[in-house]
Design a protein around this motif. Structure first.
Motif, PDB file in Angstrom:
ATOM      1  N   GLY A 150      16.760  18.649  52.721  1.00  0.00           N
ATOM      2  CA  GLY A 150      15.563  18.248  51.968  1.00  0.00           C
ATOM      3  C   GLY A 150      14.445  19.251  52.157  1.00  0.00           C
ATOM      4  N   THR A 151      13.321  18.972  51.485  1.00  0.00           N
ATOM      5  CA  THR A 151      12.170  19.886  51.561  1.00  0.00           C
ATOM      6  C   THR A 151      10.895  19.108  51.833  1.00  0.00           C
ATOM      7  N   GLY A 157       1.140  23.482  60.966  1.00  0.00           N
ATOM      8  CA  GLY A 157       1.778  24.155  62.103  1.00  0.00           C
ATOM      9  C   GLY A 157       3.105  24.794  61.729  1.00  0.00           C
ATOM     10  N   GLY A 158       3.473  24.712  60.427  1.00  0.00           N
ATOM     11  CA  GLY A 158       4.742  25.325  60.009  1.00  0.00           C
ATOM     12  C   GLY A 158       4.795  26.792  60.431  1.00  0.00           C
ATOM     13  N   GLY A 159       5.794  27.146  61.210  1.00  0.00           N
ATOM     14  CA  GLY A 159       5.949  28.538  61.647  1.00  0.00           C
ATOM     15  C   GLY A 159       5.305  28.826  62.997  1.00  0.00           C
ATOM     16  N   ILE A 193      11.384  27.795  57.666  1.00  0.00           N
ATOM     17  CA  ILE A 193       9.950  27.758  57.357  1.00  0.00           C
ATOM     18  C   ILE A 193       9.739  28.417  55.993  1.00  0.00           C
ATOM     19  N   GLY A 194       9.120  27.664  55.080  1.00  0.00           N
ATOM     20  CA  GLY A 194       8.906  28.179  53.721  1.00  0.00           C
ATOM     21  C   GLY A 194       7.523  28.786  53.562  1.00  0.00           C
ATOM     22  N   THR A 208       2.750  24.763  55.766  1.00  0.00           N
ATOM     23  CA  THR A 208       3.859  25.394  55.032  1.00  0.00           C
ATOM     24  C   THR A 208       4.862  24.362  54.532  1.00  0.00           C
ATOM     25  N   GLN A 209       5.710  24.865  53.660  1.00  0.00           N
ATOM     26  CA  GLN A 209       6.925  24.119  53.331  1.00  0.00           C
ATOM     27  C   GLN A 209       7.851  24.200  54.534  1.00  0.00           C
ATOM     28  N   ILE A 210       8.656  23.178  54.756  1.00  0.00           N
ATOM     29  CA  ILE A 210       9.763  23.298  55.714  1.00  0.00           C
ATOM     30  C   ILE A 210      11.008  22.775  55.009  1.00  0.00           C
ATOM     31  N   ILE A 211      12.019  23.613  55.007  1.00  0.00           N
ATOM     32  CA  ILE A 211      13.234  23.276  54.258  1.00  0.00           C
ATOM     33  C   ILE A 211      14.360  23.010  55.257  1.00  0.00           C
ATOM     34  N   PHE A 212      15.094  21.956  55.014  1.00  0.00           N
ATOM     35  CA  PHE A 212      16.249  21.654  55.869  1.00  0.00           C
ATOM     36  C   PHE A 212      17.515  21.896  55.069  1.00  0.00           C
TER      37      PHE A 212
END
Ligand code: FAD
Ligand code: COA
Length: 399
Positions: A150-151, A157-159, A193-194, A208-212
């Protein structure tokens, strides 16, 4: 209603001194560079502000939510970005793990925050913001592990965060079991990390986006399993009430900092041969700012000091965040007005404070959604916002 103890007043004074001396001088540069303030994080860690709520048996001082918000407000007066870091290192994910987690999970979370990590909470998705229960991110159970796909987006704090608390809808044999919380560390294969959002304020923390992509999580890292269709989610949101009080306190602190600057400026700046504070038109603005800040502080401290199941109450947390976030927008704008053209200039901190304060009626539950939370508690009834009520959602979960 309640009185701060001598120790709490001392805690507040120490945090204020620390923030003015160590954090305030870097706030403008953090905003300009848009870089995560690792130096501040080191200072906050040494000062003991990361992991204040971690219980003693896991190496922390086990301080209360009230103690924590006292510190957060003082930090936010000088640096909103640092205050947000402190919120996330004490509330939200930390609160959830310390309440619902296994010993292994608690140890892992404690080690991370006490050494300076600011956990990330991954709830929001491009198609599921306010309607968080409609999230699409799924965790398929495969024996003793879960595979997450998923997204998420707008994840603070992404990244930079290592510890992640991920909300996902659990499926067993393709049947929805409801929403659960999972723990994963940055660097795990499948946690990607997107792109970073170009945010208006609080620019020192990336969102950020975080993509799994087939992120594999072992059974031991499920924090709170879904119980029935929705109850795992309810537990997670219960913990999230702490984060809402923390976020409201950052808004309060930024606004209180802006008020203090405006009060001082009004005594220095002269027009028509006298300090502008001598004009009644400005005095009334200052009085309203002070009154609103005091009311916000009382609501937040009340919510922080009275907890149910270890967390602030849902309605009190929502009311406090609504009032503090809306007050912060008004008060920072009033402070900018008192500075006149200097307020509008990027050479002074007011325009940054206005931008920094803006997000709190959005992030962590919008002011409108929180009003539905309060209404539901006042009326003591469920107020489903989906067009066809919960029926539609339950049908979707059964598919
Ligand atoms: P939408 O839900 O699309 O709402 C749009 C508008 O419609 C809003 O005004 C809203 O109030 C209104 N609205 C929607 N539903 C209703 C309703 N039923 N009744 C009345 N009005 C309604 N998320 C995370 O998971 N983790 C994070 O770390 C995180 N950090 C964030 C940091 C920042 C700076 C920001 C801005 C957001 C962050 N978020 C995070 C996301 C945040 O929680 C969502 O933005 C928020 O829940 C709102 O979702 P949305 O933006 O999709 O707005
Ligand atoms: N504290 C404790 N429990 C909560 C809660 C809170 N803040 N918010 C929801 N719950 C519980 C509900 O009581 C309900 O439990 P129940 O089924 O045992 O009664 C369950 O969680 C589902 O909540 P409900 O209000 O029925 O869900 P909904 O489908 O109408 O969705 C929310 C509404 C919860 C998603 C919405 O109110 C919300 O908070 N949206 C913002 C999400 C957010 O804050 N994101 C921030 C990301 S950083």
């Amino acid at each position: 209603m309640f009185k701060l103890s001598k120790t709490q007043k001392q805690l507040q004074a120490t945090a204020s001194e620390f923030a003015k001396n160590e954090l305030a001088p870097h706030a403008a540069e953090i905003d300009r560079s848009e870089q995560y303030p690792w130096d501040n994080v080191d200072l906050l860690t040494k000062q003991g502000y990361m992991g204040m709520t971690v219980p003693e048996e896991y190496g922390g001082p086990g301080m209360s939510y009230l103690d924590t918000v006292l510190v957060i407000e003082e930090i936010a007066k000088s640096c909103g970005v640092s205050a947000r870091i402190v919120v996330e290192a004490n509330m939200g994910a930390v609160g959830a793990v310390m309440k619902f987690g296994s010993k292994v999970q608690k140890k892992l979370a404690a080690e991370h925050v006490l050494s300076g990590d600011k956990p990330a909470i991954c709830i929001t998705e491009p198609g599921a913001g306010s309607a968080a229960t409609e999230m699409f991110t799924r965790a398929d159970r495969m024996g003793d592990r879960y595979i997450i796909n998923g997204t998420k987006h707008w994840i603070t704090g992404g990244g930079v965060s290592k510890f992640h608390l991920i909300f996902a809808r659990v499926f067993e044999n393709n049947e929805s079991q409801g929403i659960a919380g999972f723990i994963a560390l940055r660097g795990t294969k499948g946690l990607i990390i997107g792109t970073r959002e170009p945010a208006m304020g609080l620019r020192g923390i990336p969102e950020t986006q975080i993509i799994f992509e087939d992120l594999e999580i072992p059974q031991e890292m499920i924090l709170i399993p879904p119980e029935g269709l929705r109850h795992g989610f309810a537990g997670l949101m219960n913990a999230y009430n702490g984060q809402r009080v923390g976020a409201g306190t950052v808004a309060l602190g930024i606004a209180a900092g802006a008020y203090e600057l405006a009060l001082e400026y009004s005594k220095q700046r002269e027009q028509f041969g006298r300090p502008i504070c001598e004009f009644q038109g400005l005095q009334w603005i200052l009085v309203d700012m002070h009154t609103q800040l005091e009311a916000a502080r009382l609501l937040l401290q009340k919510a922080a000091s009275r907890s149910r199941q270890g967390f602030p109450d849902m309605m009190e947390a929502a009311q406090a965040k609504i009032f503090a976030s809306e007050t912060a927008i008004k008060v920072t704008n009033d402070a900018l007005q008192i500075f006149g053209s200097a307020g509008y200039s990027r050479n002074f901190p007011l325009e940054r404070m206005v931008r920094d304060a803006r997000m709190f009626t959005i992030g962590g539950g919008t002011a409108q959604i929180l009003r539905t939370v309060v209404a539901s508690a006042l009326l003591d009834r469920k107020l489903p916002q989906t067009r066809d009520g919960h029926f539609k959602l339950e049908q979707k979960e059964k598919k």
